[in-house]
Scaffold this motif. Sequence first.
Motif, mmCIF file in Angstrom:
data_model
loop_
_atom_site.group_PDB
_atom_site.id
_atom_site.type_symbol
_atom_site.label_atom_id
_atom_site.label_comp_id
_atom_site.label_asym_id
_atom_site.label_seq_id
_atom_site.Cartn_x
_atom_site.Cartn_y
_atom_site.Cartn_z
ATOM 1 N N TRP A 1 -11.166 -0.023 1.214
ATOM 2 C CA TRP A 1 -11.347 1.326 0.667
ATOM 3 C C TRP A 1 -12.823 1.597 0.369
ATOM 4 C CZ3 TRP A 1 -13.443 2.436 -4.091
ATOM 5 C CH2 TRP A 1 -13.404 3.791 -4.480
ATOM 6 N N ASN B 1 -4.583 6.571 0.008
ATOM 7 C CA ASN B 1 -5.965 6.899 0.330
ATOM 8 C C ASN B 1 -6.918 6.567 -0.814
ATOM 9 O OD1 ASN B 1 -5.170 8.744 -1.471
ATOM 10 N ND2 ASN B 1 -5.482 10.542 -0.172
ATOM 11 N N SER B 2 -6.416 5.769 -1.758
ATOM 12 C CA SER B 2 -7.309 5.366 -2.839
ATOM 13 C C SER B 2 -6.919 3.963 -3.314
ATOM 14 C CB SER B 2 -7.213 6.350 -4.008
ATOM 15 O OG SER B 2 -5.877 6.377 -4.471
ATOM 16 N N PHE B 3 -7.748 3.402 -4.169
ATOM 17 C CA PHE B 3 -7.480 2.053 -4.655
ATOM 18 C C PHE B 3 -7.083 2.097 -6.121
ATOM 19 C CE2 PHE B 3 -8.991 -1.661 -6.988
ATOM 20 C CZ PHE B 3 -8.315 -2.673 -6.322
ATOM 21 N N PHE C 1 -15.270 4.444 1.628
ATOM 22 C CA PHE C 1 -15.775 5.355 0.596
ATOM 23 C C PHE C 1 -17.293 5.458 0.653
ATOM 24 C CE2 PHE C 1 -17.124 6.052 -3.886
ATOM 25 C CZ PHE C 1 -16.587 7.322 -4.049
ATOM 26 N N THR D 1 -4.827 0.742 1.357
ATOM 27 C CA THR D 1 -5.785 1.763 0.916
ATOM 28 C C THR D 1 -6.275 2.652 2.042
ATOM 29 O OG1 THR D 1 -7.468 0.061 1.083
ATOM 30 C CG2 THR D 1 -6.670 0.593 -1.120
ATOM 31 N N THR D 2 -6.184 2.172 3.281
ATOM 32 C CA THR D 2 -6.752 2.973 4.373
ATOM 33 C C THR D 2 -5.689 3.658 5.214
ATOM 34 O OG1 THR D 2 -6.774 1.082 5.853
ATOM 35 C CG2 THR D 2 -8.780 1.492 4.596
ATOM 36 N N THR E 1 -10.723 9.436 -3.472
ATOM 37 C CA THR E 1 -9.913 9.240 -2.263
ATOM 38 C C THR E 1 -10.800 9.184 -1.031
ATOM 39 O OG1 THR E 1 -9.657 11.608 -2.045
ATOM 40 C CG2 THR E 1 -7.931 10.440 -3.231
ATOM 41 N N ILE E 2 -10.238 8.667 0.040
ATOM 42 C CA ILE E 2 -10.917 8.665 1.332
ATOM 43 C C ILE E 2 -10.004 9.338 2.342
ATOM 44 C CG2 ILE E 2 -12.273 6.570 0.925
ATOM 45 C CD1 ILE E 2 -10.086 5.096 2.592
ATOM 46 N N TYR F 1 -14.752 -2.592 -8.293
ATOM 47 C CA TYR F 1 -14.278 -1.204 -8.272
ATOM 48 C C TYR F 1 -14.854 -0.435 -9.451
ATOM 49 C CZ TYR F 1 -10.880 2.624 -8.484
ATOM 50 O OH TYR F 1 -10.281 3.851 -8.540
ATOM 51 N N PRO G 1 -7.724 8.717 5.140
ATOM 52 C CA PRO G 1 -7.113 7.500 5.710
ATOM 53 C C PRO G 1 -6.763 7.645 7.195
ATOM 54 C CG PRO G 1 -5.461 8.747 4.534
ATOM 55 C CD PRO G 1 -6.742 9.549 4.438
ATOM 56 N N ALA H 1 -5.860 -4.116 3.033
ATOM 57 C CA ALA H 1 -6.658 -2.958 3.422
ATOM 58 C C ALA H 1 -5.785 -1.843 3.986
ATOM 59 C CB ALA H 1 -7.724 -3.371 4.433
#
Lengths: 313, 506
Positions: free
Chosen positions: A56, A222-224, A60, A217-218, A125-126, A113, A128, A214
């Motif tokens: 993530w 979409n977040s950790f 990010f 989160t990906t 968020t990213i 983190y 994904p 991974a």
Amino acid sequence: MIESLDLLFSASLWAAVLRIATPLIFGVLGALLCERAGVLNLGIEGIMTMGAMIGWLSVFLGADLWTGLLVAAAAGALIGLLHALLTVPLGLSQHVSGLGITLFAAALAYYLYRLIVTVGESPPTIEPFRPLDIPILSDVPFLGPVLFAQAAPTYLALISVAVIAYVLARTPLGLAIRMTGENPHTVESQGLDPTLIRIGCVMAGSALMALGGAFLTTAAFNSFFPEMVQGRGWICIALVVFSSWRPGKALLGALLFAFLDAYQLRLQAVVEGVPYQLFLMAPYLLSIVALILVARRARVPEALMTPYRRGER
Amino acid sequence: MSTVLRLERITKSFGSVTANDHVTLELKEGEILALLGENGAGKTTLMNILFGHYAADEGTVKVFGKSLPSGRPRAAIRAGVGMVHQHFTLAGNLSVLDNVMLGSEPLFRVRSRRAEGRARLLALSERFGLSVDPDARVSGLSVGERQRVEILKALYRDARILILDEPTAVLARPEALRLFDTLQSMTRQGLSIIFISHKLNEVMAAANRIAVLRGGRKVAERTNAETSPEELAELMVGSRVTRPKREAHAIGAPRLVAEDVTVHLDSKPSLKGVSFTAHAGEILGIIGVSGNGQVALGSLLSGVAAPETGRLTLEGREIGGLGPRALVAEGVGRIPEDRHAEGIVGELPVWENGVLERLATPRFSSHGFVRRGAARSHAAGLIKRFDVRGATPEMRIRLLSGGNIQKLILGRVLAVAPKVIIANQPTRGLDEGAIAAVHAELLRAREAGAATILISEDLEEAVGLSDRLQAIVGGRLSQPVAAGEADSRRLGLMMAGVWEEPGNAD
């Protein structure tokens, strides 16, 4: 009742099965690879957490998704190297080292983190992995959404199963790995170095575990957040036994567990009057039952958890 | 004949122990060289150095005129050296072919050439008369078959020099003879062979040349023709320690009596209607080839296994199936067959091991607490009285040598003046000095009036110590014969299962 059976024929259920199974497939493959070489890796839970975080974080901070996976795998391999150094050349207890690694890696992931994201802030968020959209194939009714509209890493997981299975069964390296898990003295007397083989397997296995993390989160989210692995690592350790240390069966086990999980989630919505906690328990209970049924016939690698020291028997 | 292998002034120490002391050895093409010596003489260390398992402190190894880098098995294999270890290095869960092919291909080849490997293995097995099934799982093979796999493994790697570490230790006699035939035929095909042994007769029969090691040094080298078993025995042992002799004395009343006892182990009948009587002050020897029911007999007498039928009585009281702790309380002292697995707990200190069997007695515990002082001084007493060398009460017992562990176990048993002693293979794997000490103690206990059951595969030991002998064959016991009437022919027949049954005894 009819409704609960109807669920079984919904494409969304089966699509979810593959999605839920993906981190488990990576994790169980990784654990299996370590154990086939004779090293139990209870660091898995922490390594998955670290993988989730690093994957993530990389994205990010601007990396693309695949690079994020790669960095996560590298981080996993690095933590694996620590576990390997402790358990292989130093011959420490694999249980103790593994649990230590889990606590350490999970804490370190959270610490890193928190260096980026302060307390109270909502998790950033990213963007994904998106489900694939393959022309024609993805539009086939039922099979389309289940098989051809998954996120890309799911296919990577499935390919990994085939690759690991092939390497173990058909290549000289695979034979050396299996032999290291059975009797490292044999490996040494044939002029190979069981210590290197074990270290290599633990690193590669840990990289796979980190990929599993991974994925969470990906692709899945979409977040950790720190507790997100939620015991998936431990499930993988059990699945290795369930699979009798065979990659094909490990895939089967991961799919079975994922199915139970996806199904209970949907049952909760349909069946009334049953506390939802019972549904949450169900996959784990059934896993234990499956383990009891299958594991008695499992063939454990003979040198699993036995440290190898040169010149000693 | 050209020289294929030369070890030059090899020296190797482990801590303060010198395992090899400037040993020089040569092997000629097509020759069988025997490396003879007692346990601990340094034979295996020397071969492990040759094969690269250990690095020598000093000295060089030359194979076909080229020196080998030390400590690298891979280099040894490349140079054409193959080793068959005493404890086989096979993986039981894998197939014969897997075991043979390991390490024979470049590690990162994309596909293992199994078809070629199988053909090559079968060709080799044909050529040397070593039949195996490439697809059989190793765990299902007999010891003899496993040894064949080990030899084939070496041949598969193009070994020109074969080292075998105590190859006959695990084989029955016919299998051993067959092995030596195979080795002979290999030398005719140009291989050169070194085998390690401490058995004089097989060395005389199979080797062209014999090198004798003692205390890490090569003390002699003889061709087969110019030596004799007597000379080799003397060379091997040096000044022979004499074993103590049994002296005639009066035998007392019957003490431990078995009548028609049957025992099942793993739900298989392992003792079938055996009867014996051990009298006070008597040693009753049970002789026989291993695997004929000795384990079941040992389990019965130490309280681990219960009699299915029949009676086992101690001074008239039934003790069959009472369990180990009750038997110890009744005055049965036990010297188990596997001293490391059953006799001691290796990681515990000597003093705890010294009181293991009698922790619950008031002498060593009160109100649920161990009386450490009493236990420690007890251990110190045992160490002194039974000459346990190198031991202190505080050290982990694992660190002692086999002989000294055995002396401590013996001391633990004898310290309480037991009524009955079960001595199961009491001197297996010990050197002559320790053997003499164990024998002396057993004879002293006999003087003191204990009834001893001596289960031994060592015929010399059994005949030397026992007042009477019974043979165990296929779970049955022969009629007893007095030691005075036991000549080797009669004992041989007994151990082969030829004896008069009670009904038609003379």
